[in-house]
Design a protein around this motif. Structure first.
Motif, mmCIF file in Angstrom:
data_model
loop_
_atom_site.group_PDB
_atom_site.id
_atom_site.type_symbol
_atom_site.label_atom_id
_atom_site.label_comp_id
_atom_site.label_asym_id
_atom_site.label_seq_id
_atom_site.Cartn_x
_atom_site.Cartn_y
_atom_site.Cartn_z
ATOM 1 N N GLY A 1 0.293 2.620 -9.148
ATOM 2 C CA GLY A 1 -0.787 2.522 -7.946
ATOM 3 C C GLY A 1 0.059 2.388 -6.711
ATOM 4 O O GLY A 1 1.420 2.373 -6.848
ATOM 5 N N PRO B 1 0.992 7.443 -7.026
ATOM 6 C CA PRO B 1 -0.032 6.440 -7.195
ATOM 7 C C PRO B 1 -1.153 7.357 -8.125
ATOM 8 O O PRO B 1 -1.614 8.519 -7.575
ATOM 9 C CB PRO B 1 -0.571 6.123 -6.037
ATOM 10 N N ASN C 1 4.957 -1.652 1.986
ATOM 11 C CA ASN C 1 4.269 -0.752 1.177
ATOM 12 C C ASN C 1 4.909 0.049 0.201
ATOM 13 O O ASN C 1 5.939 0.935 0.649
ATOM 14 C CB ASN C 1 3.194 0.072 1.960
ATOM 15 N N SER C 2 4.551 0.124 -1.207
ATOM 16 C CA SER C 2 5.249 0.940 -2.130
ATOM 17 C C SER C 2 4.198 1.891 -2.537
ATOM 18 O O SER C 2 3.525 1.402 -3.266
ATOM 19 C CB SER C 2 6.078 0.169 -3.102
ATOM 20 N N ASN C 3 4.259 3.335 -2.550
ATOM 21 C CA ASN C 3 3.337 4.157 -2.886
ATOM 22 C C ASN C 3 4.181 4.874 -3.998
ATOM 23 O O ASN C 3 4.399 6.272 -3.811
ATOM 24 C CB ASN C 3 2.964 4.990 -1.768
ATOM 25 N N ARG D 1 0.782 -0.316 -3.596
ATOM 26 C CA ARG D 1 0.768 -1.794 -3.636
ATOM 27 C C ARG D 1 1.674 -2.425 -2.431
ATOM 28 O O ARG D 1 3.084 -1.759 -2.356
ATOM 29 C CB ARG D 1 0.928 -2.669 -4.748
ATOM 30 N N LYS D 2 1.601 -3.727 -2.027
ATOM 31 C CA LYS D 2 2.663 -4.153 -0.855
ATOM 32 C C LYS D 2 3.373 -5.189 -1.868
ATOM 33 O O LYS D 2 2.904 -5.893 -2.479
ATOM 34 C CB LYS D 2 1.700 -4.952 -0.129
ATOM 35 N N THR D 3 4.453 -4.838 -1.606
ATOM 36 C CA THR D 3 5.717 -5.823 -2.415
ATOM 37 C C THR D 3 6.936 -5.917 -1.596
ATOM 38 O O THR D 3 7.357 -5.072 -0.899
ATOM 39 C CB THR D 3 6.150 -5.161 -3.738
#
Length: 635
Positions: free
Chosen positions: A114, A103, A122-124, A116-118
């Motif tokens: 960045g 990120p 959570n995906s970092n 984000r939550k997908t």
């Protein structure tokens, strides 16, 4: 043409700390237009690191497969904990090493990364593909680093994937085809920077043998004055192109296809010699190199069926019958593009490499006729070194056997009809007289030898070696034999340009010439100016029309049948088929301008034109200009 600096360094000893500005200046000083110099490391901002996939959880309930991954990125994330990343690619497994951007990073094209939550997780960061890194067009899967690749989790991934390189893009002028290769650019940089150059075109290679690698007959030695070939049997059809080769081809803007085809493109970029790879098992008979028969057809590698012209050169397979009575069926549009029936396919195990030397004029006309400007055609029409075929073949077969196995046949085909270069007689003081800079004879000789020319000085050597006298007009003359890779050096003026270019254009002074004394305007010039001035004073506007007219213009103007203005010159290559003739009167084009203005609502018109008209003359080599004509229209 795009090349990487790391590839250039294999042939020229560039300084390790050479700034991009100095590299650009060196190329520009040589007359090479630099489009851009890009440091690939700057194309990705932020932390781009090596990661090792620890765990993969398959997420269900979505329209497409989604995977939740835990990736070891070392201490690059500041915590040392595994990085959680959501990814849709499926070409990797736990234990694989991948490329991760954390990120805060920015990918090529301004794509910011960045946290984000997908998909409920959570995906970092992101696990990157070739396209996302700007390294290629592959977006089907992410980059999986091969085993043995240097670097541990958390290390900078730029050197690992080739993003630590610098890419130079240059625009090559039509007269300098030798620069369309690493060999040519490296030689130029060696001259500009005064460093060592290793010529890949002078590597020893096996000579032609009595038994050919494949039976070939060349019917037209003007269109093709050299044809060489070698055969490799039993290669692994599943062997991929090495990663370093794919990376270099991609950076050069060439799509990777298969190992044999990639090798031909790689050798072309490296040496400047275009090549072609045939599937030997798909050729049923001997090969014949000839001019095409009118109406013959060939489906080229791009899937387009092309109707050939008699000027086209083709490579034909004599094992297949030809309905047009030409010997053999065309399987390749020579020097431009191969055909579908003999191309290398996924199951190819026997590869026939071809490297030839084709007539540049023929190639240029064929490429334009078929609107097929391949990378090979671009080089051929500019001129290719006729001494390269055997060197290029040896390089190709070595690469193929190294990465795909197989056995190289001992036979080497080399049909050579190349004529030796003709020496050019150069008065030793001509560069000084033409350029205006003092070039001592020793300096002229040294600069021409740097280009690769063989220079002979003195009356004895000239008479013995070149059959020339030792002096021109009482001035010492040099007998200069250009190297095989410089087909553009044919006249003394070409050699003068090389002397000025290598010595430095910045040394050439800007001096305005002294105007010779004259007696003013001629009577004809005064009369012409008086007429134009008189018309302008009366409100007429001068126009300039194209000198091309339609075939029906004479009838539209009502010219008598015996009027000489009906005998117009027809252009062989007109800009428009609707206007193929040169004007014999100014009235037709001027009326066209009037019609255009009236059609746009302009009614107050007073126009005139003075210009040349052309009258046909039987037996004339070119259309004569029949003086200056004047036409006036007032509405």
């Amino acid at each position: 043409m795009r090349v990487s600096v790391s590839w250039l360094r294999e042939y020229v000893d560039l300084p390790a700390d050479l700034p991009a500005a100095d590299l650009e200046r060196a190329l520009v000083d040589l007359g090479i237009e630099v489009e851009s110099i890009v440091d690939l490391a700057d194309t990705v901002q932020g932390s781009l690191v090596v990661g090792e996939v620890l765990e993969i959880e398959e997420l269900t309930g979505f329209k497409k497969p989604i995977r939740f991954c835990r990736v070891d990125v070392g201490a690059a994330n500041g915590t040392g904990e595994p990085q959680e990343i959501v990814c849709g690619a499926r070409n990797f497994a736990p234990g694989d090493r991948v490329v991760v951007i954390l990120p805060g990073g920015v990918l090529p094209g301004g794509f910011a990364i960045g946290a984000r939550k997908t998909y409920g997780r959570n995906s970092n960061g992101m696990i990157c593909s070739e396209r996302e890194l700007g390294l290629g067009d592959d977006h089907d899967g992410i980059v999986v680093l091969p085993e043995g690749t240097a670097g541990k989790p958390g290390d900078d991934a730029r050197p690992v994937v080739g993003l630590d390189d610098v890419v130079v893009e240059v625009e090559i002028t039509p007269d300098r085809g030798y620069q369309m290769s690493l060999r040519g650019l490296a030689r130029e940089l060696a001259l500009a920077l005064g460093v060592n150059f290793r010529d890949p075109g002078l590597v020893p290679a096996p000579a032609g043998t009595a038994d050919p690698a494949y039976p070939v007959e060349v019917r037209d030695t003007v269109g093709c004055d050299r044809f060489a070939a070698r055969l490799v049997r039993g290669v692994d059809p599943t062997a991929p192109s090495p990663e370093w080769m794919q990376r270099r081809l991609t950076l050069a803007g060439i799509r990777t296809i298969s190992l044999p085809v990639d090798i031909t493109n790689y050798v072309m970029l490296e040496t400047g010699q275009p090549m072609h790879a045939f599937d030997a098992d798909r050729i049923t008979g001997a090969l014949v190199v000839r001019r095409a028969e009118a109406g013959e057809k060939l489906t080229t590698l791009d899937g387009v069926t092309r109707v050939l012209a008699p000027e086209d050169m083709v490579i034909c397979d004599t094992g297949a019958p030809n309905p047009l009575a030409g010997e053999g069926v065309p399987i390749s549009l020579a020097a431009v593009m191969g055909g579908e029936t003999s191309e290398v396919v996924p199951g190819t195990v026997n590869v026939l490499f071809e490297a030839a030397h084709w007539d540049p004029v023929m190639v240029g006309r064929t490429a334009r006729r078929h609107k097929l400007f391949s990378e090979a055609a671009k080089r051929w029409e500019r001129g290719v070194d006729p001494a390269l075929p055997l060197v290029a073949l040896d390089r190709a077969v070595r690469l193929l056997t190294e990465y795909a196995g197989g056995t190289v046949a001992d036979e080497v085909l080399d049909i050579d009809h190349v004529a030796p270069r003709t020496p050019v007689v150069l008065p030793v003081d001509l560069p000084t007289r033409r350029v205006g800079v003092e070039y001592p004879p020793a300096r002229v000789v040294a600069l021409l030898e740097q280009v690769g020319c063989t220079v002979a000085r003195g009356a004895d050597r000239l008479a013995e070696d070149a059959g020339e006298v030792g002096a021109v007009g009482g001035v010492e003359a040099l007998s200069v034999t250009p190297p095989t890779w410089r087909p553009d050096l044919t006249d003394p003026a070409d050699l003068v340009e090389e002397v000025a270019r290598l010595d430095g254009y910045d040394k050439v002074p800007s001096v305005l010439p002294t105007a010779p004394p004259g007696r003013g305007l001629t009577a004809r010039q005064r009369r012409h100016r008086a007429v134009c001035r008189s018309l302008a004073e009366r409100g007429f506007v001068e126009v300039l029309a194209h000198p091309f007219v339609a075939t029906e213009l004479a009838d539209q103007l009502g010219l008598p049948a015996d009027d000489p203005r009906r005998q117009a010159v027809r252009l062989a290559n007109p800009l428009s088929e609707e206007e193929p003739l040169l004007r014999t009167t100014l009235l037709g084009p001027l009326l066209g301008i009037v019609r255009r203005n009236l059609g746009r609502g302009l009614r107050d018109l007073a126009l005139y034109e003075t210009g040349a008209v052309f009258r046909a003359r039987p037996g004339a080599g070119r259309p004569p200009v029949m003086g200056v004509d004047l036409s006036v229209i007032n509405i």
